[in-house]
Scaffold this active site. Sequence first.
Site, short mmCIF file in Angstrom:
data_model
loop_
_atom_site.label_atom_id
_atom_site.label_comp_id
_atom_site.label_asym_id
_atom_site.label_seq_id
_atom_site.Cartn_x
_atom_site.Cartn_y
_atom_site.Cartn_z
N ASP A 18 -0.04 5.06 1.05
CA ASP A 18 -0.18 6.17 2.35
C ASP A 18 -0.06 5.21 3.74
OD1 ASP A 18 -0.76 8.83 1.33
OD2 ASP A 18 -1.88 7.50 -0.13
N ASP A 71 0.90 -1.29 0.02
CA ASP A 71 0.12 0.03 0.21
C ASP A 71 0.98 1.25 0.11
OD1 ASP A 71 -2.34 1.74 0.60
OD2 ASP A 71 -1.36 1.67 2.64
N ASP A 111 -1.74 -0.55 5.76
CA ASP A 111 -1.96 -0.19 7.26
C ASP A 111 -3.54 0.22 7.16
OD1 ASP A 111 -1.98 2.04 5.24
OD2 ASP A 111 -1.92 3.42 6.89
O1 LIG Z 1 -4.49 3.04 -0.12
P1 LIG Z 1 -3.79 4.09 0.35
O2 LIG Z 1 -2.48 4.23 -0.66
O3 LIG Z 1 -3.40 4.07 1.70
O4 LIG Z 1 -4.75 5.36 0.31
C1 LIG Z 1 -5.57 5.72 1.01
C2 LIG Z 1 -6.03 7.24 1.15
O5 LIG Z 1 -4.56 7.73 1.21
C3 LIG Z 1 -4.54 9.01 1.32
O6 LIG Z 1 -5.05 9.52 2.38
C4 LIG Z 1 -4.30 9.30 3.44
O7 LIG Z 1 -3.23 9.87 3.70
C5 LIG Z 1 -2.88 11.41 3.54
C6 LIG Z 1 -1.47 11.63 3.64
O8 LIG Z 1 -0.75 11.28 4.52
C7 LIG Z 1 -3.69 11.79 4.71
O9 LIG Z 1 -3.75 13.30 5.02
C8 LIG Z 1 -5.14 11.22 4.93
O10 LIG Z 1 -5.73 11.44 6.10
C9 LIG Z 1 -5.08 9.78 4.59
O11 LIG Z 1 -6.46 9.23 4.82
C10 LIG Z 1 -4.95 9.58 -0.02
O12 LIG Z 1 -5.08 11.27 0.08
C11 LIG Z 1 -6.32 9.30 0.08
O13 LIG Z 1 -7.06 9.88 -1.27
C12 LIG Z 1 -6.47 7.77 -0.24
O14 LIG Z 1 -7.94 7.38 -0.44
#
Ligand SMILES: O=P(O)(O)OC[C@H]1O[C@H](O[C@H]2O[C@H](CO)[C@@H](O)[C@H](O)[C@H]2O)[C@H](O)[C@@H](O)[C@@H]1O
Length: 397
Positions: free
Chosen positions: A122, A120, A319
């Site tokens: 983020d 993954d 995560d």
């Molecule tokens: O599947 P992932 O790669 O984990 O993506 C899930 C979401 O990730 C991002 O949001 C998350 O990370 C951001 C930056 O650290 C944080 O600000 C936010 O609160 C988290 O939810 C991304 O911006 C989303 O669009 C994804 O859905």
Amino acid sequence: MTKQSVVVPEPPMIAPAAVPSGAVQLFPPPRSGGGGGASVGKKKYMGHLEVGSGGGRVNAWLDSMRASSPTHARAAVALAPSPDAADEVDAWTRKHPSALEMFDEIVRAWKGKQIVMFMDYDGTLSPIVDEPDKAYMSEAMRAAVKGVASYFPTAIVSGRCRDKVYNFVQLAELYYAGSHGMDIKGPTNAWKQHKAINKTKAKAKSVLFQPASEFLPMIDEVYKALIEKTKAIEGSKVENNKFCVSVHFRRVEEKKWSALAEQVRSVMKDFPKLRLTQGRKVLEVRPTIKWDKGKALEFLLESLGFANCNDILPVYIGDDRTDEDAFKVLRERGQGLGILVSEYPKETNASYSLREPKEARTVMQFLQRLVEWKSNSNSLNARARVFPSSPHAKDDR
Ligand SMILES: O=P(O)(O)OC[C@H]1O[C@H](O[C@H]2O[C@H](CO)[C@@H](O)[C@H](O)[C@H]2O)[C@H](O)[C@@H](O)[C@@H]1O
């Protein structure tokens, strides 16, 4: 004293499936001295917060938004560091041991298997930050991922749109599954890179799969409507992820979460073909098709020609709640290894864990050890070819 549960309930609330008999057991058995079963909180939350009419549904969203807030979980532990809480953390750790601490045991079970890596983005390869557009990964992490990809077919599976996650990672040799797996693309040169990829069984030279393409106009529409409806809520941010839309509430004051949920509900009621799921301080609007990160993992294995192979070992590191779909697939296949990245105990289908410090260091260390192990075993194999009677001859692929 009231017993304080420190294991954060996470949807989907799926009991881990038993590993089929005869399958390679890579899920760790509980270690001695522990029951292995961390208790869960009293509230059960829905995996997918399907939209319905009425205020009750918004309250359910709100409960889920609060429950998934790490601030709440950390506060619970900090405010009530009771012996019960410590016991629960211990029980959870026995059930989901550190993949770093158990590294030697883990790789012993990998002998002769073809590893396929899924990660993954983020919160796994990059630290969680307030501003989604600034979630950069470090150069050291990029080097670690590059090292892994030089030995094993490697995919990034993200909720973000594919182009965006590619811009962060910038490694052309990887597979990318953006929009929660609804937008999959592979490297064009994968064939040259990996001997392991079965050229005759693999589906196409360059994978491209978009199972939700018919939803593109609808996603654009819902994106615009969500921007309009949430613009008055300070701190909220709507992100277009091509086949899905994220509504962020990390920077929204908690007292305004209910207003935000209400606005999102008012938009969603006009889009019955879309559903809502939840990640880390984010509501995610996506098509109702039965497709998720778990399906993307299966699709990629099949595309690589590994669909019915017993000697492959998919490793998935993630995560978030959406990563649970992939962990669950691995459990059900009785094959592979799910690793949850988390700072605190959570309900999960993953078998191992990595603690998540802010710089995502443990993930990087795990990847570096993997590269080191593979490079060492390749050297041993090379020596074994020169000196066939060497007692160190190995068969690690
Ligand atoms: O599947 P992932 O790669 O984990 O993506 C899930 C979401 O990730 C991002 O949001 C998350 O990370 C951001 C930056 O650290 C944080 O600000 C936010 O609160 C988290 O939810 C991304 O911006 C989303 O669009 C994804 O859905």
